[in-house]
Scaffold this motif. Structure first.
Motif, mmCIF file in Angstrom:
data_model
loop_
_atom_site.group_PDB
_atom_site.id
_atom_site.type_symbol
_atom_site.label_atom_id
_atom_site.label_comp_id
_atom_site.label_asym_id
_atom_site.label_seq_id
_atom_site.Cartn_x
_atom_site.Cartn_y
_atom_site.Cartn_z
ATOM 1 N N CYS A 50 0.848 -1.194 0.000
ATOM 2 C CA CYS A 50 0.000 0.000 0.000
ATOM 3 C C CYS A 50 0.886 1.247 0.000
ATOM 4 O O CYS A 50 1.836 1.324 0.776
ATOM 5 C CB CYS A 50 -0.906 -0.023 1.227
ATOM 6 N N CYS A 53 -0.054 2.844 3.883
ATOM 7 C CA CYS A 53 0.292 2.203 5.157
ATOM 8 C C CYS A 53 1.459 1.227 5.015
ATOM 9 O O CYS A 53 1.979 0.739 6.011
ATOM 10 C CB CYS A 53 -0.924 1.472 5.739
ATOM 11 N N CYS A 75 -7.783 1.109 0.524
ATOM 12 C CA CYS A 75 -6.921 0.033 1.017
ATOM 13 C C CYS A 75 -7.698 -0.807 2.030
ATOM 14 O O CYS A 75 -8.380 -0.278 2.906
ATOM 15 C CB CYS A 75 -5.669 0.624 1.663
ATOM 16 N N CYS A 78 -5.774 -0.085 5.734
ATOM 17 C CA CYS A 78 -5.799 1.208 6.420
ATOM 18 C C CYS A 78 -6.990 2.067 6.002
ATOM 19 O O CYS A 78 -7.246 3.096 6.628
ATOM 20 C CB CYS A 78 -4.501 1.976 6.185
HETATM 21 ZN ZN LIG Z 1 -3.043 0.890 3.304
#
Ligand SMILES: [Zn+2]
Length: 269
Positions: A50, A53, A75, A78
């Motif tokens: 990601c 995160c 995502c 997160c």
């Molecule tokens: Zn993320």
């Protein structure tokens, strides 16, 4: 009403297949372009993660196009928005790949078209992101094109060499005359594209590329949304010109047959 007659089924299957192949190619091209622009290695320890995160992504997060839709652009770990860039590049690649398949069918022209399209997409992405076209990835297309021309013999290879020369030469002239605006990356881009497509399509790509650039850039300049000294990446316009020519080059060559030979040349017909 029948959905499709039996004779259409192979065509429909191959379009679906080319959409899927194009989406996967787009995902790969986007990831490698981002890694190249960030000076990271393509392979090795680093897994896709990601952007926000940093969590390493798992298979269900990595299905081109569909993951973005099913995760609603966020995502899974997160909840932060995923950059639309991934989705956009995958959709563009899927649509372009399927359209080129529909245009050329299984033929040498399709192989050349996909090479030009996919390499141009990569080079456009680095040009847009960091204003830089990597010589090695521009020239790789030309080298691949020349290799693919070998089976068709000397006329096809000379055509490719002339295509590269015209593409490079024309941009080099623009650079020397205008002193700015275009860079040597653009010249290398057209060297590669020209080597793949041959001299007629190379000349047409320049023409259409400058038209597309003019149609988009001049109004922005007039509306003062852009300033003359803003660094505008021009590679994507040249790439777009060459991809438009992959679809409509044969029509244009016939229109321009006054000073080009009426046939577009191998592998275009
Ligand atoms: Zn993320």
């Amino acid at each position: 009403m029948e959905l499709a007659t039996s004779s259409q089924i192979p065509f429909i299957i191959s379009i679906l297949f080319s959409l899927a192949a194009g989406a996967c190619a787009g995902s790969f091209i986007n990831a490698t372009a981002m890694r190249t622009a960030a000076d990271k290695k393509w392979w090795g320890g680093e897994r896709s993660s990601c952007d926000k995160c940093g969590k390493v992504l798992q298979a269900p997060d990595l299905v081109p196009i569909f993951s973005f839709i099913f995760l609603r652009g966020r995502c899974r770990y997160c909840g932060e928005p995923i950059s639309r860039r991934h989705f956009a590049v995958e959709v563009i690649s899927a649509a372009g790949t399927a359209a080129l398949f529909a245009r050329w069918g299984l033929s040498p022209a399709l192989a050349f078209s996909l090479a030009v399209f996919w390499f141009s997409l990569f080079n456009s992405l680095t040009d847009i992101e960091i204003g830089y076209i990597y010589d090695v990835w521009a020239v790789a297309l030309g080298a691949l094109g020349m290799l693919m021309r070998i089976p068709a013999g000397w006329p096809a290879m000379i055509d490719g060499a002339l295509g590269g020369l015209i593409g490079f030469g024309f941009i080099a002239m623009v650079i020397l005359v205008s002193r700015g605006g275009m860079g040597w990356g653009d010249a290398m881009l057209m060297l590669g594209i020209g080597g793949a497509v041959g001299w007629r399509y190379s000349a047409l790509s320049l023409y259409v590329g400058f038209m597309v650039g003019g149609v988009i850039v001049l109004p922005l300049l007039a509306m003062k949304k852009l300033k003359r000294k803003d660094a505008i990446p021009l590679g994507p316009f040249l790439a777009a010109g060459s991809v438009i020519v992959l679809f409509f080059g044969n029509v244009l060559v016939r229109r321009l047959s006054y000073f080009m030979s009426a046939r577009p040349g191998w592998p275009w017909g």
